[in-house]
Design an enzyme around this catalytic site. Sequence first.
Site, mmCIF file in Angstrom:
data_model
loop_
_atom_site.group_PDB
_atom_site.id
_atom_site.type_symbol
_atom_site.label_atom_id
_atom_site.label_comp_id
_atom_site.label_asym_id
_atom_site.label_seq_id
_atom_site.Cartn_x
_atom_site.Cartn_y
_atom_site.Cartn_z
ATOM 1 N N TYR A 1 0.789 -1.179 -0.028
ATOM 2 C CA TYR A 1 -0.047 0.023 0.012
ATOM 3 C C TYR A 1 0.887 1.306 -0.088
ATOM 4 O O TYR A 1 2.127 1.300 0.446
ATOM 5 C CB TYR A 1 -0.984 0.055 1.186
ATOM 6 C CG TYR A 1 -0.532 0.323 2.449
ATOM 7 C CD1 TYR A 1 -0.195 1.635 3.137
ATOM 8 C CD2 TYR A 1 0.140 -0.687 3.249
ATOM 9 C CE1 TYR A 1 0.387 1.877 4.416
ATOM 10 C CE2 TYR A 1 0.840 -0.576 4.471
ATOM 11 C CZ TYR A 1 0.866 0.698 5.201
ATOM 12 O OH TYR A 1 1.518 1.017 6.113
ATOM 13 N N CYS A 2 0.208 2.224 -0.321
ATOM 14 C CA CYS A 2 0.746 3.640 -0.141
ATOM 15 C C CYS A 2 -0.118 4.676 0.006
ATOM 16 O O CYS A 2 -1.069 4.285 0.861
ATOM 17 C CB CYS A 2 1.706 4.091 -1.814
ATOM 18 S SG CYS A 2 0.365 4.281 -3.024
ATOM 19 N N ARG A 3 -0.211 5.938 -0.381
ATOM 20 C CA ARG A 3 -1.001 6.884 0.085
ATOM 21 C C ARG A 3 -2.380 6.856 -0.752
ATOM 22 O O ARG A 3 -3.238 6.773 -0.095
ATOM 23 C CB ARG A 3 -0.262 8.388 -0.530
ATOM 24 C CG ARG A 3 -1.248 9.223 0.249
ATOM 25 C CD ARG A 3 -0.654 10.842 -0.044
ATOM 26 N NE ARG A 3 -1.787 11.833 0.220
ATOM 27 C CZ ARG A 3 -2.485 12.453 -1.016
ATOM 28 N NH1 ARG A 3 -2.232 12.194 -2.079
ATOM 29 N NH2 ARG A 3 -3.395 13.363 -0.530
#
Length: 112
Positions: free
Chosen positions: A74-76
Amino acid sequence: MFDFLKPAAPAYQNLTPAEFSAALRQLGTVLLDVRRPDEFAGGHLPGAVNIDVTAPDFGSRVAALDNTHPTLVYCRSGARSATAASQLSKAGFGHVANLLGGVLDWPEKLVR
């Protein structure tokens, strides 16, 4: 008609936050936060390992992970993690999933 003209399907799954949360409960799952270290320090999912997908050593750092375990990334917002998921799949990781919407859509509390 001409399958070679179609873009190749990603070798990873995109999961909704609910699906991602359920996948996190599987034993042996590796949770990978691919944001910058300063973003990670501002709040991340519990148990996440931080390896910045934009760092020059991303490939060598993920090569040290066990590619036989399910890997959730995941990221932003989900864009950088989609890039990372693709790279992981190409590097031989068999079970890779990306969090759609990233932490922006994550309903649970982040930890510091």
